[in-house]
Design an enzyme around this catalytic site. Sequence first.
Site, mmCIF file in Angstrom:
data_model
loop_
_atom_site.group_PDB
_atom_site.id
_atom_site.type_symbol
_atom_site.label_atom_id
_atom_site.label_comp_id
_atom_site.label_asym_id
_atom_site.label_seq_id
_atom_site.Cartn_x
_atom_site.Cartn_y
_atom_site.Cartn_z
ATOM 1 N N ARG A 1 0.771 -1.341 0.019
ATOM 2 C CA ARG A 1 -0.057 0.013 0.080
ATOM 3 C C ARG A 1 0.911 1.131 0.175
ATOM 4 O O ARG A 1 2.147 1.128 0.211
ATOM 5 C CB ARG A 1 -0.974 0.079 1.152
ATOM 6 C CG ARG A 1 -0.269 -0.082 2.619
ATOM 7 C CD ARG A 1 -1.172 -0.438 3.567
ATOM 8 N NE ARG A 1 -1.794 0.839 4.067
ATOM 9 C CZ ARG A 1 -2.557 1.132 5.290
ATOM 10 N NH1 ARG A 1 -2.851 0.203 5.925
ATOM 11 N NH2 ARG A 1 -3.469 2.160 5.255
ATOM 12 N N SER B 1 11.192 10.478 6.600
ATOM 13 C CA SER B 1 9.961 11.499 6.613
ATOM 14 C C SER B 1 10.245 12.880 6.911
ATOM 15 O O SER B 1 11.785 13.188 7.264
ATOM 16 C CB SER B 1 9.240 11.214 7.951
ATOM 17 O OG SER B 1 8.179 12.270 8.151
ATOM 18 N N TYR C 1 6.280 9.812 16.941
ATOM 19 C CA TYR C 1 6.633 9.565 15.340
ATOM 20 C C TYR C 1 8.025 10.129 15.236
ATOM 21 O O TYR C 1 9.080 9.519 14.383
ATOM 22 C CB TYR C 1 5.494 10.103 14.721
ATOM 23 C CG TYR C 1 5.878 9.667 13.074
ATOM 24 C CD1 TYR C 1 5.760 8.384 12.590
ATOM 25 C CD2 TYR C 1 6.068 10.893 12.066
ATOM 26 C CE1 TYR C 1 5.827 8.131 11.388
ATOM 27 C CE2 TYR C 1 6.223 10.606 11.000
ATOM 28 C CZ TYR C 1 5.876 9.153 10.563
ATOM 29 O OH TYR C 1 6.185 9.044 9.125
ATOM 30 N N LYS D 1 11.546 8.761 13.601
ATOM 31 C CA LYS D 1 12.260 9.229 12.550
ATOM 32 C C LYS D 1 13.563 9.925 12.649
ATOM 33 O O LYS D 1 14.585 9.504 11.836
ATOM 34 C CB LYS D 1 11.381 10.250 11.780
ATOM 35 C CG LYS D 1 10.030 9.253 11.129
ATOM 36 C CD LYS D 1 10.454 8.208 10.533
ATOM 37 C CE LYS D 1 9.034 7.456 9.793
ATOM 38 N NZ LYS D 1 9.443 6.215 9.045
ATOM 39 N N VAL E 1 2.593 13.180 2.137
ATOM 40 C CA VAL E 1 2.290 12.405 0.909
ATOM 41 C C VAL E 1 0.732 11.816 1.048
ATOM 42 O O VAL E 1 0.111 11.749 2.224
ATOM 43 C CB VAL E 1 3.292 11.054 0.881
ATOM 44 C CG1 VAL E 1 2.966 10.312 -0.369
ATOM 45 C CG2 VAL E 1 4.766 11.442 0.970
ATOM 46 N N ASP E 2 -0.029 11.709 -0.037
ATOM 47 C CA ASP E 2 -1.358 11.388 -0.448
ATOM 48 C C ASP E 2 -1.490 9.922 -0.101
ATOM 49 O O ASP E 2 -1.306 8.972 -1.097
ATOM 50 C CB ASP E 2 -1.791 11.966 -1.488
ATOM 51 C CG ASP E 2 -3.480 11.406 -1.763
ATOM 52 O OD1 ASP E 2 -4.007 11.363 -0.757
ATOM 53 O OD2 ASP E 2 -3.860 11.391 -2.963
ATOM 54 N N THR E 3 -1.535 9.448 1.113
ATOM 55 C CA THR E 3 -1.809 8.051 1.491
ATOM 56 C C THR E 3 -3.037 8.036 2.640
ATOM 57 O O THR E 3 -3.364 8.960 3.399
ATOM 58 C CB THR E 3 -0.485 7.477 2.102
ATOM 59 O OG1 THR E 3 -0.096 8.312 3.206
ATOM 60 C CG2 THR E 3 0.745 7.570 1.280
#
Length: 236
Positions: free
Chosen positions: A18, A136, A150, A154, A182-184
């Site tokens: 994905r 990221s 998070y 990273k 990002v478009d996720t």
Amino acid sequence: MTDTTPARPSVLVTGASRGIGRAIALELGRDHHVIVGGTTRRGVDAVVAQLPDAEPFVADLSDAEETAAAADGITRLDALVHSAGVGNRSPGEVALAPREEWRRVLELNVVAVADLTRLLLPLLREAHGDVVMINSGSGFNRPGPGGGIYAASKYALRALTHALREEERGVVRVTSIHPGRVDTDMQVDLQARMGRPYVAEEHLRPESVAATVRLALEASREAMIEELSIRPVFKA
């Protein structure tokens, strides 16, 4: 008649069922043998079926035994792309987040990356191959409230990448790629938790990140792209 066609370079992409990982697998699948990493057979097989030359790599990377067993099945490897990762659940504030949440995020985003790399380094050294870490913007920037877990993972991944690069310099190339938003699905969830309206066009396409991975892998052999930041044109 003996087939003399050169074997395609072999690349393992984790988190490839994905999002960014899937886009990377599809991009590299045009001219690579792709080992498609994911946690479920169904998700992995769906991507394998879309590629001309691919095989599955099904493992929960937070499970040391599963990871070792899956890695043991790989006999040739030219590149390893770490795209699997997880965000923290709400609440993420230091005053509220339990120890288990820190462990969950750091286990997959850092510990699993180090462990899988360790297992596959002999093959990568033999091939004088590449390791690409999908990090990221959070590995560069100061986190806001609730973003500490998070971002800590990273920042730690960035430190791991720097150390690995120097340890393997001249043998294995090591690249760190830092995408902005990002478009996720992960980004949709993140923006919802922050109470922001989601507009896909304001984010990077996963395919744009995949293109940076190809750039790193196709750098001439005397060159190494050490760190690369890719961010949306739109200013939030």
